[in-house]
Design a protein around this motif. Structure first.
Motif, PDB file in Angstrom:
ATOM      1  N   THR A 143      33.470  24.916  48.069  1.00 60.70           N
ATOM      2  CA  THR A 143      34.437  24.019  48.691  1.00 60.70           C
ATOM      3  C   THR A 143      35.788  24.103  47.996  1.00 60.70           C
ATOM      4  O   THR A 143      36.851  24.046  48.641  1.00 60.70           O
ATOM      5  CB  THR A 143      33.913  22.571  48.671  1.00 60.70           C
ATOM      6  N   ALA A 144      35.769  24.233  46.667  1.00 61.69           N
ATOM      7  CA  ALA A 144      37.011  24.337  45.912  1.00 61.69           C
ATOM      8  C   ALA A 144      37.799  25.584  46.333  1.00 61.69           C
ATOM      9  O   ALA A 144      39.024  25.536  46.501  1.00 61.69           O
ATOM     10  CB  ALA A 144      36.720  24.376  44.417  1.00 61.69           C
ATOM     11  N   ILE A 145      37.107  26.701  46.513  1.00 64.35           N
ATOM     12  CA  ILE A 145      37.774  27.936  46.934  1.00 64.35           C
ATOM     13  C   ILE A 145      38.347  27.772  48.339  1.00 64.35           C
ATOM     14  O   ILE A 145      39.513  28.114  48.601  1.00 64.35           O
ATOM     15  CB  ILE A 145      36.791  29.120  46.884  1.00 64.35           C
ATOM     16  N   ILE A 146      37.536  27.240  49.246  1.00 61.96           N
ATOM     17  CA  ILE A 146      37.960  27.085  50.633  1.00 61.96           C
ATOM     18  C   ILE A 146      39.170  26.170  50.727  1.00 61.96           C
ATOM     19  O   ILE A 146      40.161  26.472  51.413  1.00 61.96           O
ATOM     20  CB  ILE A 146      36.782  26.543  51.478  1.00 61.96           C
ATOM     21  N   THR A 147      39.122  25.047  50.027  1.00 60.63           N
ATOM     22  CA  THR A 147      40.245  24.111  50.040  1.00 60.63           C
ATOM     23  C   THR A 147      41.467  24.689  49.348  1.00 60.63           C
ATOM     24  O   THR A 147      42.603  24.547  49.819  1.00 60.63           O
ATOM     25  CB  THR A 147      39.838  22.791  49.359  1.00 60.63           C
ATOM     26  N   GLY A 148      41.238  25.349  48.232  1.00 61.56           N
ATOM     27  CA  GLY A 148      42.345  25.887  47.448  1.00 61.56           C
ATOM     28  C   GLY A 148      43.140  26.946  48.189  1.00 61.56           C
ATOM     29  O   GLY A 148      44.379  26.967  48.122  1.00 61.56           O
ATOM     30  N   VAL A 149      42.465  27.835  48.914  1.00 61.10           N
ATOM     31  CA  VAL A 149      43.168  28.878  49.672  1.00 61.10           C
ATOM     32  C   VAL A 149      44.075  28.241  50.718  1.00 61.10           C
ATOM     33  O   VAL A 149      45.244  28.634  50.873  1.00 61.10           O
ATOM     34  CB  VAL A 149      42.160  29.837  50.331  1.00 61.10           C
ATOM     35  N   ALA A 150      43.571  27.239  51.432  1.00 60.33           N
ATOM     36  CA  ALA A 150      44.377  26.578  52.456  1.00 60.33           C
ATOM     37  C   ALA A 150      45.585  25.874  51.843  1.00 60.33           C
ATOM     38  O   ALA A 150      46.700  25.962  52.369  1.00 60.33           O
ATOM     39  CB  ALA A 150      43.516  25.574  53.230  1.00 60.33           C
ATOM     40  N   GLN A 151      45.375  25.188  50.727  1.00 59.63           N
ATOM     41  CA  GLN A 151      46.476  24.456  50.102  1.00 59.63           C
ATOM     42  C   GLN A 151      47.550  25.411  49.571  1.00 59.63           C
ATOM     43  O   GLN A 151      48.745  25.136  49.699  1.00 59.63           O
ATOM     44  CB  GLN A 151      45.944  23.573  48.970  1.00 59.63           C
ATOM     45  N   LEU A 152      47.141  26.512  48.975  1.00 56.80           N
ATOM     46  CA  LEU A 152      48.122  27.489  48.498  1.00 56.80           C
ATOM     47  C   LEU A 152      48.910  28.088  49.653  1.00 56.80           C
ATOM     48  O   LEU A 152      50.124  28.311  49.546  1.00 56.80           O
ATOM     49  CB  LEU A 152      47.410  28.592  47.706  1.00 56.80           C
ATOM     50  N   SER A 153      48.235  28.328  50.774  1.00 54.80           N
ATOM     51  CA  SER A 153      48.930  28.828  51.956  1.00 54.80           C
ATOM     52  C   SER A 153      49.930  27.802  52.468  1.00 54.80           C
ATOM     53  O   SER A 153      51.052  28.146  52.865  1.00 54.80           O
ATOM     54  CB  SER A 153      47.906  29.156  53.054  1.00 54.80           C
ATOM     55  N   MET A 154      49.549  26.528  52.434  1.00 50.36           N
ATOM     56  CA  MET A 154      50.459  25.473  52.890  1.00 50.36           C
ATOM     57  C   MET A 154      51.682  25.344  51.989  1.00 50.36           C
ATOM     58  O   MET A 154      52.789  25.051  52.459  1.00 50.36           O
ATOM     59  CB  MET A 154      49.713  24.141  52.971  1.00 50.36           C
ATOM     60  N   ILE A 155      51.497  25.567  50.698  1.00 53.11           N
ATOM     61  CA  ILE A 155      52.637  25.558  49.780  1.00 53.11           C
ATOM     62  C   ILE A 155      53.625  26.666  50.162  1.00 53.11           C
ATOM     63  O   ILE A 155      54.845  26.450  50.217  1.00 53.11           O
ATOM     64  CB  ILE A 155      52.165  25.743  48.323  1.00 53.11           C
ATOM     65  N   ALA A 156      53.096  27.845  50.445  1.00 54.00           N
ATOM     66  CA  ALA A 156      53.965  28.958  50.845  1.00 54.00           C
ATOM     67  C   ALA A 156      54.693  28.646  52.148  1.00 54.00           C
ATOM     68  O   ALA A 156      55.902  28.923  52.300  1.00 54.00           O
ATOM     69  CB  ALA A 156      53.141  30.232  50.985  1.00 54.00           C
ATOM     70  N   MET A 157      53.977  28.059  53.120  1.00 55.18           N
ATOM     71  CA  MET A 157      54.602  27.717  54.402  1.00 55.18           C
ATOM     72  C   MET A 157      55.707  26.683  54.210  1.00 55.18           C
ATOM     73  O   MET A 157      56.768  26.752  54.838  1.00 55.18           O
ATOM     74  CB  MET A 157      53.551  27.184  55.380  1.00 55.18           C
ATOM     75  N   ALA A 158      55.458  25.697  53.342  1.00 56.54           N
ATOM     76  CA  ALA A 158      56.471  24.663  53.095  1.00 56.54           C
ATOM     77  C   ALA A 158      57.736  25.262  52.490  1.00 56.54           C
ATOM     78  O   ALA A 158      58.853  24.812  52.776  1.00 56.54           O
ATOM     79  CB  ALA A 158      55.901  23.586  52.175  1.00 56.54           C
TER      80      ALA A 158
END
Length: 407
Positions: free
Chosen positions: A255-270
Motif C-alpha cells: 500500500t505504501a508503494i502504491i500510494t507513494g507513486v501516486a503522490q509523487l506523480s501528483m507533486i510533479a503535476m502540481a
C-alpha cells in the motif's frame, strides 16, 4: 473604493506550510482508522457502515459549509477550528474506542472536515486574487501532496519505533503545525469580497442569490463531469492495493508503494500545471486529466504483474492530480462576480464525493462478479462518458480569463 493590501511573503509561505500539515491534520486517523478498530474487535460490516454514514453526512453539509465560508470574515478560524476538533476526535477515539465515541467522533469529523476544503479555497482566493489563483492552487496542491508523502514516511518509521504512542505524537505535531501556519497568515491581507468571488471594488449590488448555482449551466456540467470521473477513479487504487496485498502478502509495504507513486506523480503535476495552463489553456489541461483515466483503467484491467502499479498510479497522479488544481480554478471563473464561489465550489465537491462514495459499492460488486479486471475496465468505460460530456459542452464548462483569451 477599497485599497487591497498585497499578501506578504510571510502569508504566502504560511499558506504553503498550512497545506503541508493539512495533508495529515484534516483527516484525523484517516486511512488508519479501519486498521486500528479492526485490531480492537470491530467487524468489517460495522467499519463499512461508519465510513458510509460519515461520508454521506460530510457530503450533505459540504454546500452549507461553502455558504458559511462565503458569508464569513473568519476564514482562518474556519480552517483552524476544524483542525482542532478533528485532532481531538481522533485522540479520543484512540483512547476510548467504544461504539458511541467512534460514531460521534467520525460523524463529527465528517461535518467539521467538510468546512476545510471551501475555507482553504476561499482563503487562497482572498489572499492572492483572481489573477494568481490558478498558480497558487497549484502551489497548494504541491505542498499538500508533499505533506502526504512526508506523512507516509513518518508513519512508516514512527510506528515501527514507537507503536501507537508514536501516532498520537505525530497527530499532535501536525495539528500544532497547521495551527501555527494559519495563525501566521496576516488577516489584513485577506480580501473577503474577492474570497467569495466579488471584485473588491464592486461590492454593490452584492452577491447573487443561490439560484445562480443552478442557473450557471457550466457549473452543473462541471459537477457532473467530476462525479463521473471520481465514480470511475476512486475505487481503483483501493482495489489495486487489495489485489497485490493478497498476492504478495505484504499489505503495508504494498500500500505504501502504491500510494507513494501516486503522490509523487501528483507533486510533479502540481509543479507543471501553472505552466501548462498558461501555455495550453485550462481546457486542454482538463482534457489531458480526463483522458488519463481510461488509459489507467485499461492498463489496470489488462495486466496482472506488479510492474503495472507504476504506470497505473502515475496516471492517477496525472488525472486526479491535475483535476485537483483545475476544478477550483474552473469553478472560480464560472462564478466570478457572483459572490458565490465557495458554495459553488462546495457543490462541485459534493457531486464528486457522491460519485466516489457510490463507486465503492458498484466496484465491489463488479469485482465479486468478474474480478478486479472487470471493475477497472468498467471504470475506463465510465471515464469515456466524462470525456464525451466535456468535449460536447467544453465552451460552457471552461470560461477563459479576460486577459488570456480562449484556452
Amino acid at each position: 473604493m477599497v485599497v487591497r493590501m498585497l499578501p506578504s511573503g510571510r502569508s504566502i509561505a504560511a499558506l504553503a506550510v498550512l497545506n503541508f500539515f493539512l495533508a495529515d491534520a484534516r483527516d484525523g486517523l484517516g486511512p488508519f482508522l479501519d486498521a486500528f478498530l479492526a485490531t480492537n474487535g470491530w467487524s468489517a460490516v460495522t467499519l463499512g457502515a461508519i465510513a458510509t454514514v460519515g461520508g454521506l453526512v460530510g457530503l450533505l453539509v459540504t454546500p452549507l459549509c461553502g455558504a458559511l465560508v462565503d458569508g464569513s470574515t473568519w476564514k482562518r478560524a474556519l480552517v483552524g477550528g476544524p483542525v482542532i476538533l478533528v485532532t481531538v476526535a481522533a485522540l479520543v477515539t484512540l483512547a476510548f474506542p467504544q461504539a458511541a465515541v467512534v460514531w460521534i467522533g467520525q460523524i463529527g469529523t465528517a461535518v467539521v472536515g467538510a468546512v476545510i476544503g471551501p475555507a482553504l479555497a476561499g482563503l487562497t482566493l482572498g489572499l492572492v486574487g483572481e489573477a494568481m489563483f490558478s498558480r497558487q492552487i497549484a502551489r497548494n496542491e504541491f505542498w499538500n501532496h508533499t505533506g502526504n508523502v512526508a506523512s507516509l514516511l513518518a508513519v512508516y518509521v514512527i510506528v515501527g519505533l514507537y507503536g501507537q504512542p508514536g501516532i498520537v505524537g505525530l497527530m499532535i505535531l501536525t495539528g500544532i503545525g497547521a495551527l501555527a501556519a494559519v495563525t501566521a497568515i496576516d488577516p489584513k491581507h485577506i480580501d473577503h469580497q474577492v474570497a467569495r468571488g466579488l471584485a473588491h471594488d464592486k461590492g454593490a449590488p452584492g452577491p447573487s442569490g443561490f439560484k445562480v448555482l443552478l442557473e450557471t449551466r457550466g457549473l452543473v456540467l462541471l459537477g457532473l463531469i467530476m462525479m463521473a470521473f471520481h465514480f470511475a477513479n476512486a475505487p481503483m487504487s483501493r482495489l489495486i492495493a487489495q489485489q497485490f496485498s493478497i498476492e504478495l502478502g505484504t499489505p503495508f509495504r504494498t500500500t505504501a508503494i502504491i500510494t507513494g507513486v501516486a503522490q509523487l506523480s501528483m507533486i510533479a503535476m502540481a509543479a507543471l500545471t501553472p505552466f501548462a495552463i498558461r501555455r495550453f489553456g485550462l481546457g486542454a489541461v482538463m482534457l489531458v486529466a480526463l483522458c488519463a483515466l481510461p488509459l489507467r483503467g485499461l492498463l489496470a484491467g489488462s495486466f496482472t504483474g506488479f510492474w503495472v502499479v507504476y504506470p497505473v498510479q502515475f496516471l492517477d497522479g496525472v488525472g486526479a492530480g491535475l483535476l485537483g488544481i483545475v476544478t477550483p480554478v474552473a469553478a472560480e471563473r464560472l462564478l466570478s462576480g457572483t459572490g458565490r464561489f465557495n458554495v459553488g465550489f462546495a457543490a462541485v465537491m459534493m457531486l464528486q464525493g457522491v460519485g466516489a462514495s457510490l463507486s465503492n459499492v458498484v466496484a465491489g460488486w463488479l469485482t465479486a462478479v468478474g474480478g478486479y479486471g472487470l471493475s477497472h475496465q468498467t471504470g475506463a468505460g465510465i471515464a469515456l462518458i466524462a470525456i464525451a460530456v466535456f468535449l460536447v459542452f467544453r465552451n460552457q464548462v471552461i470560461v477563459p480569463k479576460p486577459a488570456e483569451g480562449n484556452p
